[in-house]
Design a protein around this motif. Structure first.
Motif, short mmCIF file in Angstrom:
data_model
loop_
_atom_site.label_atom_id
_atom_site.label_comp_id
_atom_site.label_asym_id
_atom_site.label_seq_id
_atom_site.Cartn_x
_atom_site.Cartn_y
_atom_site.Cartn_z
N CYS A 198 -3.08 5.72 -0.99
CA CYS A 198 -1.30 5.33 -0.55
C CYS A 198 -1.73 3.31 -0.58
CB CYS A 198 -1.52 5.38 0.75
SG CYS A 198 -1.01 7.41 1.40
N ALA A 199 -3.37 3.17 -0.71
CA ALA A 199 -2.96 1.43 -0.32
C ALA A 199 -3.01 1.11 -1.54
CB ALA A 199 -4.21 0.98 -0.11
N GLU A 200 -3.77 2.55 -2.42
CA GLU A 200 -4.27 1.29 -3.93
C GLU A 200 -2.94 1.57 -4.70
OE1 GLU A 200 -6.02 0.97 -7.16
OE2 GLU A 200 -6.85 0.20 -5.69
N TYR A 201 -1.93 3.16 -4.32
CA TYR A 201 -1.02 3.50 -5.49
C TYR A 201 0.38 2.28 -4.41
CZ TYR A 201 3.30 6.42 -6.65
OH TYR A 201 4.83 6.99 -7.28
N TYR A 202 0.57 1.98 -3.32
CA TYR A 202 1.17 0.95 -2.77
C TYR A 202 0.73 -0.58 -2.69
CZ TYR A 202 4.28 5.05 -1.57
OH TYR A 202 5.52 6.36 -1.72
N LYS A 203 0.11 -1.14 -4.07
CA LYS A 203 -0.92 -1.73 -3.20
C LYS A 203 0.60 -3.65 -4.71
CE LYS A 203 -2.39 -1.77 -9.20
NZ LYS A 203 -3.21 -1.61 -10.32
N THR A 212 0.82 -9.85 5.40
CA THR A 212 0.07 -11.31 4.68
C THR A 212 -1.37 -10.34 3.98
OG1 THR A 212 -1.62 -11.95 6.35
CG2 THR A 212 0.18 -12.68 6.45
N SER A 213 -2.02 -11.43 3.14
CA SER A 213 -3.01 -10.67 2.59
C SER A 213 -4.31 -12.32 2.71
CB SER A 213 -2.90 -10.57 1.24
OG SER A 213 -3.89 -10.12 0.61
N GLU A 225 -7.91 1.08 9.31
CA GLU A 225 -7.98 -0.42 9.39
C GLU A 225 -8.31 -1.18 8.41
OE1 GLU A 225 -6.47 -1.04 13.70
OE2 GLU A 225 -8.22 -2.12 12.84
N ARG A 226 -9.69 -0.69 7.87
CA ARG A 226 -10.78 -1.51 6.91
C ARG A 226 -10.53 -0.73 5.65
NH1 ARG A 226 -12.14 -4.64 10.37
NH2 ARG A 226 -14.27 -4.29 11.74
N VAL A 227 -10.02 0.43 4.90
CA VAL A 227 -9.24 1.20 4.09
C VAL A 227 -7.87 -0.08 3.90
CG1 VAL A 227 -8.19 2.61 3.06
CG2 VAL A 227 -10.21 2.87 4.06
N PHE A 228 -7.64 -0.24 4.53
CA PHE A 228 -5.94 -1.35 4.36
C PHE A 228 -6.62 -2.72 3.78
CE2 PHE A 228 -3.21 2.30 5.88
CZ PHE A 228 -2.59 2.22 4.65
N GLU A 229 -7.39 -3.22 4.84
CA GLU A 229 -7.62 -4.22 4.52
C GLU A 229 -8.66 -4.81 4.14
OE1 GLU A 229 -10.38 -7.66 8.17
OE2 GLU A 229 -10.91 -5.07 8.06
N TYR A 230 -9.31 -3.86 2.79
CA TYR A 230 -9.33 -4.28 1.71
C TYR A 230 -8.90 -4.08 0.39
CZ TYR A 230 -12.27 -2.20 -2.28
OH TYR A 230 -13.08 -1.96 -4.11
N PHE A 231 -8.43 -3.64 0.56
CA PHE A 231 -7.27 -3.83 -0.36
C PHE A 231 -6.29 -4.85 -0.08
CE2 PHE A 231 -8.85 1.17 -1.14
CZ PHE A 231 -8.45 1.36 -2.43
N SER A 232 -5.64 -4.85 0.94
CA SER A 232 -5.35 -6.12 0.91
C SER A 232 -5.97 -7.18 0.40
CB SER A 232 -4.65 -6.78 2.54
OG SER A 232 -4.24 -7.46 2.54
N ASN A 244 -6.16 -6.03 -3.75
CA ASN A 244 -5.05 -6.48 -4.51
C ASN A 244 -3.84 -7.68 -4.23
OD1 ASN A 244 -5.95 -4.22 -6.02
ND2 ASN A 244 -5.16 -2.35 -4.93
N ASN A 245 -4.01 -7.96 -3.43
CA ASN A 245 -3.30 -9.11 -2.32
C ASN A 245 -1.77 -8.14 -2.11
OD1 ASN A 245 -3.10 -11.90 -2.08
ND2 ASN A 245 -1.10 -12.32 -3.60
N THR A 246 -2.29 -7.38 -1.80
CA THR A 246 -1.28 -6.46 -1.59
C THR A 246 -1.14 -6.97 0.29
OG1 THR A 246 -1.76 -4.60 -2.11
CG2 THR A 246 -0.41 -4.29 -0.62
N PRO A 247 0.26 -7.18 0.74
CA PRO A 247 0.58 -7.88 2.21
C PRO A 247 0.74 -6.64 3.01
CG PRO A 247 2.38 -8.89 0.79
CD PRO A 247 1.48 -7.78 -0.36
#
Length: 341
Positions: free
Chosen positions: A132-137, A250-251, A180-187, A190-193
């Motif tokens: 999901c983090a990658e798809y909604y980057k 934020t990112s 959390e770490r997965v979302f933190e990584y993709f943030s 991909n500069n995802t907030p």
């Protein structure tokens, strides 16, 4: 505040958006996807978003996404005029068919049943968020976590704060830190907030710590707890904070505790509920110096303090049970202190 007389009144009370939220929705660009919308929090959160859109007078779509293994939740959402989409988020082909929205609330995951099925819990709580983090980057994402990523702490600590180092106990909490770490990584990648919400525990009257305690008292059963203290937050306030948190993504990712203003004693709460109910209390609480306790000072700085405080919630919960109000039969297991769910 008057205790709701039925579920219709309770749903509307929980889904009442604050004035702050309505004003925020007037300037929030884009549509909103709520992933995992058929859970015990997702239904009321979806309705609050719908009500905020209506009151703000803006043209914004709310998509409620879930597997919808229980069709009752989907029927309820559609009766409220919310568009539902059935999707298994662990299936990438299904995920790629979802509309890409500028705003996402991610609430999908697994807790109960972890003990003995750890692999499935890790897939649901780590692998699925990565998809999901990658798809909604290119979206703004608020993702639910839990206060269980923190170590158990004493009441004197005032509760864990966002800068405390996580020390999750047990595989459920460890998998939540993995999420959390997965979302933190993709943030970062991909500069995802992103904002990660560490919640414990929400109160809806149909479920929650107060319901867990109150039902035992009303049924004249022993209240047994492995912890002495806990936090709670009215579900309506949790919903408001969640949607307002879209303004603080934020990112690199932002972290935010959400719970009430008080650290509550199991003993004191049980005694008060027994008094309201006119029941004799049978309580077993081993001496336990530590509990899962959060400090939400950062959130109060963002959004203000909760609209309903603990004393009022205790009364409402007792009255809801006494008048025969429905229970979801989804215990919080707040009394667990060994990480096994």
């Amino acid at each position: 505040m008057r205790t709701p007389l039925n579920e219709l009144e309770l749903d509307e009370l929980i889904a009442q958006p604050s004035g702050r939220l309505v004003e925020f929705f007037k300037r929030l660009p884009g549509d909103l996807s709520i992933l995992g919308a058929n859970g015990k929090i997702g239904l009321s959160l979806s309705l609050m978003a719908k009500r905020a859109v209506e009151k703000a007078g803006v043209n914004k779509k709310i998509y409620a996404v879930s597997r919808f293994s229980d069709p009752a939740g989907r029927n309820k959402l559609e009766e409220w005029g919310i568009e539902t989409i059935a999707c298994d988020l662990n299936d990438r082909e299904q995920l790629l068919r979802l509309p890409l929205t500028e705003n996402v609330v991610f609430m999908a995951g697994r807790k109960f049943g972890t003990d003995g099925s750890e692999a499935l819990t890790w897939a649901m709580n780590v692998l699925m968020p990565s998809y999901c983090a990658e798809y909604y980057k290119n979206s703004r994402i608020v993702a639910f976590s839990t206060g269980c990523v923190y170590p158990l702490v004493s009441k004197l600590s005032g509760g864990s704060v966002e800068t405390d180092h996580p020390e999750p106990v047990g595989e459920y909490a460890q998998s939540c830190l993995g999420r959390e770490r997965v979302f933190e990584y993709f943030s970062q990648k991909n500069n995802t907030p992103v904002l990660l919400l560490r919640l414990n525990y929400s109160t809806d009257l149909r479920y929650g710590v107060l319901s867990d305690i109150g039902r035992k008292i009303w049924q004249e059963e022993t209240v047994v707890s492995g912890v002495e203290y806990f936090n709670i937050l009215w579900q309506g306030d949790a919903n408001n904070y969640t949607l307002l948190a879209l303004d603080h993504c934020t990112s690199p990712a932002n972290y935010l505790n959400i719970t009430g203003t008080e650290i509550l004693s199991v003993k004191d709460v049980a005694e008060e509920m027994a008094l309201i109910m006119g029941k004799k209390l049978d309580l077993q609480i081993p001496s336990a110096d530590t509990s899962y306790l959060n400090n939400s000072g950062k959130a109060f700085g963002y959004f203000g303090t909760p609209s309903i405080q603990a004393k009022e919630l205790i009364r409402m919960q007792a009255e809801w049970i006494m008048q025969g109000g429905r229970e979801l039969n989804k215990p919080t297991h707040f009394e667990v202190n060994n990480g096994k769910y």
